[in-house]
Scaffold this motif. Structure first.
Motif, mmCIF file in Angstrom:
data_model
loop_
_atom_site.group_PDB
_atom_site.id
_atom_site.type_symbol
_atom_site.label_atom_id
_atom_site.label_comp_id
_atom_site.label_asym_id
_atom_site.label_seq_id
_atom_site.Cartn_x
_atom_site.Cartn_y
_atom_site.Cartn_z
ATOM 1 N N ARG A 4 0.879 -1.057 0.224
ATOM 2 C CA ARG A 4 0.159 0.084 0.049
ATOM 3 C C ARG A 4 0.828 1.079 -0.047
ATOM 4 O O ARG A 4 1.751 1.567 0.852
ATOM 5 C CB ARG A 4 -1.046 0.003 1.147
ATOM 6 C CG ARG A 4 -2.000 0.989 1.176
ATOM 7 C CD ARG A 4 -1.622 2.510 1.669
ATOM 8 N NE ARG A 4 -2.532 3.306 1.991
ATOM 9 C CZ ARG A 4 -2.250 4.795 1.654
ATOM 10 N NH1 ARG A 4 -0.942 5.213 1.779
ATOM 11 N NH2 ARG A 4 -3.342 5.559 2.122
ATOM 12 N N ARG A 31 -1.771 -1.141 -3.659
ATOM 13 C CA ARG A 31 -2.708 -0.283 -3.678
ATOM 14 C C ARG A 31 -2.367 1.108 -3.553
ATOM 15 O O ARG A 31 -1.434 1.241 -3.042
ATOM 16 C CB ARG A 31 -3.464 -0.481 -2.189
ATOM 17 C CG ARG A 31 -4.308 0.617 -1.796
ATOM 18 C CD ARG A 31 -5.633 0.290 -0.997
ATOM 19 N NE ARG A 31 -5.299 -0.089 0.417
ATOM 20 C CZ ARG A 31 -5.466 0.993 1.311
ATOM 21 N NH1 ARG A 31 -5.665 1.967 1.310
ATOM 22 N NH2 ARG A 31 -5.031 0.345 2.775
ATOM 23 N N GLY A 62 -3.227 4.429 -2.588
ATOM 24 C CA GLY A 62 -3.916 5.262 -1.593
ATOM 25 C C GLY A 62 -3.865 6.814 -1.841
ATOM 26 O O GLY A 62 -2.958 7.285 -1.831
ATOM 27 N N ASN A 65 -5.888 9.942 -0.245
ATOM 28 C CA ASN A 65 -6.617 10.577 0.939
ATOM 29 C C ASN A 65 -7.044 11.959 0.874
ATOM 30 O O ASN A 65 -6.037 12.647 0.173
ATOM 31 C CB ASN A 65 -6.001 10.148 2.321
ATOM 32 C CG ASN A 65 -5.945 8.749 2.816
ATOM 33 O OD1 ASN A 65 -6.429 7.863 1.903
ATOM 34 N ND2 ASN A 65 -5.809 8.345 3.853
ATOM 35 N N SER A 74 -7.785 3.038 -3.177
ATOM 36 C CA SER A 74 -8.611 3.762 -1.976
ATOM 37 C C SER A 74 -8.536 5.282 -2.339
ATOM 38 O O SER A 74 -7.465 5.964 -2.491
ATOM 39 C CB SER A 74 -8.163 3.142 -0.822
ATOM 40 O OG SER A 74 -6.854 3.716 -0.461
ATOM 41 N N LYS A 115 -9.995 7.630 0.273
ATOM 42 C CA LYS A 115 -10.486 7.824 1.644
ATOM 43 C C LYS A 115 -10.826 9.232 1.974
ATOM 44 O O LYS A 115 -10.019 10.048 1.782
ATOM 45 C CB LYS A 115 -9.815 6.983 2.775
ATOM 46 C CG LYS A 115 -9.768 5.536 2.459
ATOM 47 C CD LYS A 115 -9.253 4.927 3.752
ATOM 48 C CE LYS A 115 -9.001 3.180 3.288
ATOM 49 N NZ LYS A 115 -8.608 2.545 4.552
ATOM 50 N N ASN A 149 -15.811 7.709 -5.219
ATOM 51 C CA ASN A 149 -15.733 6.661 -5.363
ATOM 52 C C ASN A 149 -16.793 6.162 -6.365
ATOM 53 O O ASN A 149 -16.400 5.068 -7.433
ATOM 54 C CB ASN A 149 -16.023 5.901 -4.030
ATOM 55 C CG ASN A 149 -15.020 5.509 -3.509
ATOM 56 O OD1 ASN A 149 -13.936 4.822 -3.601
ATOM 57 N ND2 ASN A 149 -14.754 6.216 -2.107
ATOM 58 N N LEU A 153 -12.103 -1.090 -5.866
ATOM 59 C CA LEU A 153 -11.986 -0.291 -5.099
ATOM 60 C C LEU A 153 -11.726 -0.791 -3.388
ATOM 61 O O LEU A 153 -12.715 -1.650 -2.986
ATOM 62 C CB LEU A 153 -13.145 0.628 -5.055
ATOM 63 C CG LEU A 153 -12.957 1.713 -6.083
ATOM 64 C CD1 LEU A 153 -14.286 2.349 -6.502
ATOM 65 C CD2 LEU A 153 -12.138 2.711 -5.768
ATOM 66 N N HIS A 154 -10.897 -0.066 -2.699
ATOM 67 C CA HIS A 154 -10.827 -0.452 -1.343
ATOM 68 C C HIS A 154 -11.635 0.799 -0.528
ATOM 69 O O HIS A 154 -11.082 1.888 -0.742
ATOM 70 C CB HIS A 154 -9.394 -0.480 -0.797
ATOM 71 C CG HIS A 154 -9.073 -0.493 0.737
ATOM 72 N ND1 HIS A 154 -8.248 -1.455 1.172
ATOM 73 C CD2 HIS A 154 -9.319 0.421 1.578
ATOM 74 C CE1 HIS A 154 -8.181 -1.089 2.472
ATOM 75 N NE2 HIS A 154 -8.970 0.010 2.742
ATOM 76 N N LEU A 155 -12.639 0.523 0.115
ATOM 77 C CA LEU A 155 -13.520 1.653 0.897
ATOM 78 C C LEU A 155 -13.020 1.752 2.444
ATOM 79 O O LEU A 155 -13.055 0.873 2.894
ATOM 80 C CB LEU A 155 -14.892 1.214 0.530
ATOM 81 C CG LEU A 155 -15.709 1.137 -0.889
ATOM 82 C CD1 LEU A 155 -17.174 0.888 -0.365
ATOM 83 C CD2 LEU A 155 -15.483 2.394 -1.593
ATOM 84 N N GLY A 197 -17.069 -0.836 -4.404
ATOM 85 C CA GLY A 197 -16.359 -1.388 -3.216
ATOM 86 C C GLY A 197 -16.105 -2.824 -3.297
ATOM 87 O O GLY A 197 -17.214 -3.808 -3.070
#
Ligand code: SF4
Length: 362
Positions: free
Chosen positions: A102, A129, A131, A133, A174, A176, A187, A198-200, A228
Motif C-alpha cells: 500500500r 494499492r 492510496g 486520501n 482507495s 478515503k 468513489n 476499490l478499497h473503501l 467497493g
C-alpha cells in the motif's frame, strides 16, 4: 440487496481474491510498535477469528519489513505492507514476502522510486494499492465537494495509468475521506471511469461507536450500489473490533453471513435484565463461529415471532417461564426464565458440535 455490481478486474492478495465478482473482503491494520511482533501477531489472529481476510502492517523501517515472514506465518492472514516516503521499504517488503503493498505514489520520491516499487511488486506478482486520501479541511458546499472528489479521482487515475504503463495491472485504489459526501462522490466517479477494484474506508472515523456509525453511513450506500470490493472500518480501537464492525456492516447489507444476535431494545415489559444476556449470547456465538441468527427477546409480545423467524432464539415470558425456539419451532417445554439462557447455550453448543462433525441439523 447489492445493486448491479460493476465488473472489476480481479486481483489476488495471498489467497484472497478481490474484484471480479468475489465477495467483499474485510481488511484491518495492526496497531502495535512494528518491533513488537508478538503483539502484532496476536492482534492479527484475533482479527482473523473475528472474520478478517487481509491484515496490514505499517513498515516505517527496514527492521519492520523483515518481520513480514514471521507476521505472515504466525498471524494467519495475507499481509499488506503500508509504506510511506521511502520506496526502498516497499521493495524490501515485497522481497520479504508481503502479499501486497500500500503506497501513495506521490510521496515515494519520484518516477524512479515508483518504477523500482512496481518492478519489485511485478517480480513477486503482488498487487499495489494506490492510496489517495483527501485533506482534513472541511468542504464547504456541493461544488467544493465535487471539485475535491474530482481531484482525488484524477490523481488516482493518473497513478493507475503510470503503474499500468510500467506493465503492472495488479492494482487497487482507495480514496478515503472523513467527509462522507466527498467519499461518496469520489468513489462513484472512479467506479464509472475504471475497472480497478476499490478499497473503501472512512479515514479517522473515530472511537468505536461514532466511527462505526460514520463508516456504516459512508460505506453502505456505495456497497449497496455495487461499489467497493474490499473494506476497512478504521476505528480508534483494536483491529478485531474494526473487523467486527465491518463484518456486521456487510451482514446488514446481506453481503456476508456470520453470527448475528437479534435482541429487542427492551421496555417496561421486559421480564429479565436482557442486555447482559444478549451480550453473553453474542460472545458465545462468535466464539463458536456459528453463522446463525439468534434472537434474544424480553417478553411474550414480540418475542415468539422474532425467535421463530431466527435460526434459533429465546423469548422470556409471563408467569416466570419462557420458550426456546429452533428452526421456527418451540423446542421442549417452557423453561423457567432463570434457566432459559442456559438452555439456549446448551442448544448452541450442540449445534457447534454437530457442525464440527458435519452432522445435518434441523
Ligand atoms: S419484545 Fe417485549 S420486552 Fe422487548 S421491546 Fe418488545 S415489548 Fe418490550
Amino acid at each position: 440487496m447489492r445493486g448491479m455490481s460493476r465488473l472489476t478486474r480481479s486481483i489476488q492478495v495471498g489467497a484472497v481474491r478481490i474484484g471480479g465478482g468475489a465477495p467483499v473482503s474485510i481488511q484491518c491494520m495492526a496497531k502495535a510498535d512494528p518491533a513488537d511482533v508478538d503483539t502484532i501477531v496476536r492482534q492479527l489472529r484475533e482479527a482473523r477469528a473475528a472474520g478478517c481476510d487481509i491484515g496490514r502492517i505499517a513498515v516505517p523501517d527496514l527492521a519492520a519489513a523483515r518481520t513480514i515472514p514471521r507476521v505472515r506465518a504466525e498471524g494467519g492472514l495475507p499481509i499488506v505492507a503500508d509504506v510511506h516516503f521511502d520506496h526502498r521499504l516497499a521493495v524490501e517488503a515485497a522481497r520479504q514476502g508481503a502479499d501486497g503493498l500500500r503506497v501513495n505514489p506521490g510521496n515515494l520520491g519520484g518516477k524512479d522510486a515508483l518504477r523500482a516499487v512496481v518492478a519489485a511488486a511485478a517480480e513477486r506478482g503482488i498487487p499495489i494499492r494506490v492510496g489517495v486520501n483527501s485533506g482534513s479541511m472541511p468542504r464547504q458546499g456541493g461544488r467544493a465537494v465535487e471539485a475535491s472528489a474530482e481531484r482525488m479521482v484524477e490523481t488516482a487515475l493518473t497513478w493507475v495509468s503510470e503503474i499500468e504503463a510500467l506493465g503492472h495491472p495488479r492494482i487497487k485504489v482507495s480514496m478515503k475521506s472523513f467527509h462522507l459526501a466527498e467519499l461518496d462522490a469520489a468513489n462513484r466517479r472512479f467506479a464509472a471511469a475504471s475497472d480497478v477494484p476499490l478499497h473503501l474506508g472512512v479515514t479517522e472515523a473515530g472511537p468505536p461507536l461514532a466511527g462505526s456509525v460514520r463508516s456504516a453511513a459512508g460505506l453502505a450506500p456505495l456497497l449497496r450500489d455495487g461499489i467497493g470490493e474490499t473494506v476497512r472500518v478504521s476505528l480508534s480501537a483494536p483491529p478485531a473490533l474494526e473487523v467486527r464492525a465491518a463484518r456486521l456492516l456487510l451482514q446488514a447489507l446481506g453481503l456476508r453471513r456470520g453470527p448475528q444476535v437479534v435482541s429487542c431494545p427492551t421496555c417496561g415489559r421486559t421480564r429479565v435484565d436482557l442486555s447482559p444476556v444478549a451480550e453473553r449470547v453474542e460472545a458465545l456465538l462468535e466464539s463458536l463461529g456459528l453463522p446463525l441468527t439468534v434472537a434474544v427477546m424480553g417478553c411474550e409480545v414480540n418475542g415468539p415471532g422474532e425467535a421463530r423467524a431466527a435460526d434459533c432464539g429465546i423469548a422470556f415470558g409471563a408467569g416466570g417461564k419462557g420458550l426456546l425456539f429452533a428452526a421456527g419451532q418451540v423446542l421442549g417445554p417452557p423453561w423457567p426464565n432463570a434457566e432459559l439462557e442456559e438452555a439456549l447455550r446448551a442448544y448452541l453448543g450442540e449445534r457447534a458440535r454437530a457442525a464440527r462433525e458435519g452432522v445435518e441439523h434441523g
